[in-house]
Design an enzyme around this catalytic site. Structure first.
Site, PDB file in Angstrom:
ATOM      1  N   LYS A  71      -1.934  -2.247   6.646  1.00  0.00           N
ATOM      2  CA  LYS A  71      -1.673  -2.591   5.242  1.00  0.00           C
ATOM      3  C   LYS A  71      -0.187  -2.668   4.914  1.00  0.00           C
ATOM      4  CE  LYS A  71      -5.751  -2.705   3.032  1.00  0.00           C
ATOM      5  NZ  LYS A  71      -6.188  -3.798   2.129  1.00  0.00           N
ATOM      6  N   SER A 322      -7.785  -1.098  12.871  1.00  0.00           N
ATOM      7  CA  SER A 322      -6.950  -1.340  11.688  1.00  0.00           C
ATOM      8  C   SER A 322      -6.222  -0.131  11.138  1.00  0.00           C
ATOM      9  CB  SER A 322      -7.811  -1.950  10.571  1.00  0.00           C
ATOM     10  OG  SER A 322      -8.930  -1.107  10.299  1.00  0.00           O
TER      11      SER A 322
END
Length: 339
Positions: A71, A322
């Site tokens: 992110k 992720s």
């Protein structure tokens, strides 16, 4: 859908998304504050992780990224593209955790302030990490009220609102994941990417498909947070009435037009996995790869061993892991529940 389960017309949609050159420009902008995360070939014990027969599997380790997730790439690109007057007023965001942490980090890197809205269900370790980067935190009961509060803060205080998965700046940032894996593993047959709102897969797929058109890009969502799969079936972005999954990082309440259009254009299919499959994959990554992954990170492995298994047999496959922002108590709960 075509007869083999692929999406018809992979070039549908209006936006091309980031080009490889634009992704390289973005990487130059954010490079000082991020890691070029490694890839690792993984040959697990088949009793622990039953990978597709004859496959050659590589892990893209975004869980080693600064802030603990991919992110940060989109958050930094939003902040570093803003002008000085905007940054003086600060930034705001809404998030279950990883995006809030990354926005707080990006704000500190740019010398500005962050006021973020986190869900009341957010993992305590993520809340603490966000505070450690200097953010002021408010809480919301659910995603819908969180987005509404973020928009109110942006409007009232003039702060730059940084969306967790939608918009050019965010998607151009996530495209650098695709750029890296295409450079590190230029001959992959397929890449499997977790989907929350679609920011990671839309940026990644945009670049990968332009650099390696034959590489299949598959998305994976939890059964209890399947906004992208439902949107693709409906032909337009839709919202969910409720979220029910252990993969809270994938619990976006809706799909959004820009990232949805790129998924329509570049992604070959989106499959679903349940929480039990995610737990089993999380356990396998720990036992064999020695990685502590949050549930969202385990979803691509769950898909490779489940609904994508036949399609990935005999293929060179990249799994994007992720993030890893999870506390030990929560991890242990999921680990034990995997049996």
């Amino acid at each position: 859908m075509t007869a083999d389960g692929m999406m018809a017309d992979p070039m549908a949609g209006e936006s091309q998304g980031p080009t490889p050159e634009q992704s390289r420009e973005t990487r130059t902008r954010v490079a000082r504050w991020i890691e070029r995360t490694p890839v690792r070939r993984w040959v697990p014990d088949p009793g622990i992780a039953p990978l597709p027969a004859g496959s050659d599997v590589f892990l893209k380790l975004e869980l080693f990224q600064r802030t603990g997730s991919y992110k940060v790439r989109g958050a930094l690109n939003n902040v570093l593209r803003a002008d000085a007057e905007t940054l003086q007023r600060g930034v705001t965001a809404v998030s279950a955790g990883n995006h809030a942490i990354s926005v707080a980090y990006a704000a500190r890197a740019a010398g500005t302030t962050a006021r973020v809205v986190m869900l009341s269900s957010a993992n305590p370790a993520r809340v603490a990490r966000c505070r450690n980067f200097g953010a002021e935190i408010e809480f919301a009961d659910d995603g819908a009220s969180g987005f509404a509060r973020m928009e109110e803060i942006a409007r009232q205080e003039g702060r730059l609102g940084i969306h967790p998965f939608e918009g050019e700046a965010t998607v151009f940032g996530t495209s650098t994941v695709g750029l890296e894996i295409a450079e590190q593993l230029p001959d992959l047959d397929a890449i499997v990417v977790p989907i929350g709102g679609g920011g990671l897969i839309s940026g990644t797929a945009s670049v990968v498909k332009q650099l390696a058109p034959a590489c299949r890009v598959y998305g994976v969502e939890p059964v209890g947070a399947d906004s992208m799969r439902r949107s693709l079936d409906a032909g337009e972005p839709v919202a969910l009435d409720r979220i029910d999954t252990i993969a809270d990082s994938l619990g976006a309440p809706h799909a959004a037009p820009y990232s949805f259009g790129l998924v329509q254009r570049y992604v070959d299919d989106v499959v679903l996995v349940d929480d039990d499959a995610i737990r089993a994959a999380l356990k396998a990554l720990f036992l064999d790869a020695k990685l502590v992954a949050e549930p969202a990170s385990a979803a691509p492995l769950a898909a490779a061993c489940g609904p994508l298994r036949e399609r990935l047999e005999g293929r060179r496959v990249g799994l994007i892991l992720s993030g890893s922002n999870i506390d030990l108590d929560t991890f242990a709960v999921h680990f034990r529940a995997a049996g």
